[in-house]
Design an enzyme around this catalytic site. Structure first.
Site, PDB file in Angstrom:
ATOM      1  NE  ARG A  42      71.326  53.596 -46.203  1.00 38.11           N
ATOM      2  CZ  ARG A  42      70.667  54.407 -45.384  1.00 38.11           C
ATOM      3  NH1 ARG A  42      71.229  54.776 -44.250  1.00 38.11           N
ATOM      4  NH2 ARG A  42      69.473  54.852 -45.695  1.00 38.11           N
ATOM      5  CG  ASP A 143      73.994  64.332 -38.188  1.00 35.69           C
ATOM      6  OD1 ASP A 143      72.751  64.454 -38.251  1.00 35.69           O
ATOM      7  OD2 ASP A 143      74.588  63.282 -38.502  1.00 35.69           O
TER       8      ASP A 143
END
Length: 272
Positions: A42, A143
């Site tokens: 990632r 979030d």
């Protein structure tokens, strides 16, 4: 800026631990040993974009005061898998048990506390729109990832996402894209008008969001250690209306966490 090419660079155990510690301190999420490949997969492209050769250099960047790159790293490292009507039993409980008992003397408020790209919040909005009709209600989604919050605010999804939405609700609350939006669907404006998304960190004091009748905290605590779970539940408990509900994933439990929350059924807890 130089963009480096080649195979993904390796991360040392020390570098992995330091990145894991940064993520845990900022978000509460733990990266256990064995997740090194996930981190490399990632972050490697990001290092190349920045022209950074090593994870040691990247860590030096992340530690700079007020460095926005730390938020970028959090976006890349946090998991955001979700879909409409995930764990449908919870939405059945909301529709059958919670909404009929709402007193109606104040707006009904629901918080999707790790809303990712918005599917959970919009699913709840569909249920509230059906169950409360013209009564006042609101859904708040939060979030830690700015990227997925922006996606949720747009309310646009691949058309394949429609497969999980019951047909009557799909026809009523979703719009099929045309021309340049072919292959996409959009949430209807009347739902988006009552659904708000903001970037927020569950490790921080979020009492400014107000109190809620229902808080969804699903598939979140599996990433937290025991102390973080206890502190988080204490904070969320105070944000529930008396008699309100905290709903966690079917694979999670509050066992061993002392609180005023009483289990109503597996994964559903009421504030008493």
């Amino acid at each position: 800026m130089t963009v480096l090419t080649g195979s993904p660079r390796a991360i040392s155990p020390e570098e992995f631990q330091e990145i894991s510690d940064l993520l845990r301190r900022r978000t509460g999420i733990r990266l256990s040993v064995g997740k090194e490949s996930l981190v490399m997969g990632r972050l490697d492209k990001r290092l190349r974009q920045l022209g950074i050769a090593t994870y040691r250099e990247y860590l030096e960047l992340l530690r700079q005061p007020e460095e926005p790159e730390l938020n970028q790293a959090i976006d890349l490292l946090t998991t955001n898998e979700t879909f409409f009507f995930r764990e449908p039993r919870h939405f059945d409980f909301l529709r059958e048990e919670v909404l009929p008992r709402h007193p109606g003397n104040r707006p009904f408020r629901l918080w999707s506390a790790a809303s990712s790209s918005g599917e959970e919040a919009y699913t709840a909005a569909m249920v509230l729109a059906e169950g409360l009709s013209d009564a006042a209600w609101e859904v708040v989604g939060t979030d830690v990832s700015a990227r997925v919050v922006a996606s949720a605010q747009r309310g646009v999804y691949p058309i394949e996402a429609a497969e999980r939405v019951p047909l009557p609700l799909l026809r009523k609350y979703c719009r099929k894209g045309r021309e340049e939006y072919t292959g996409l669907m959009a949430i209807a404006p009347e739902l988006r008008a009552r659904t708000t998304f903001v970037r927020a960190n569950l490790m921080e004091n979020l009492t400014g969001l107000g109190r809620f009748d229902v808080i969804f905290l699903r598939n979140v605590m599996i990433y937290f250690g025991a102390d973080t779970k206890i502190a988080l539940v204490e904070r969320l408990e105070e944000m529930l209306q008396p008699g309100g509900y905290l709903i966690v994933s079917l694979s999670e439990t509050l066992k061993g966490i002392s609180s005023r929350l009483k289990m109503v059924e597996p994964s559903v807890y009421a504030r008493v």
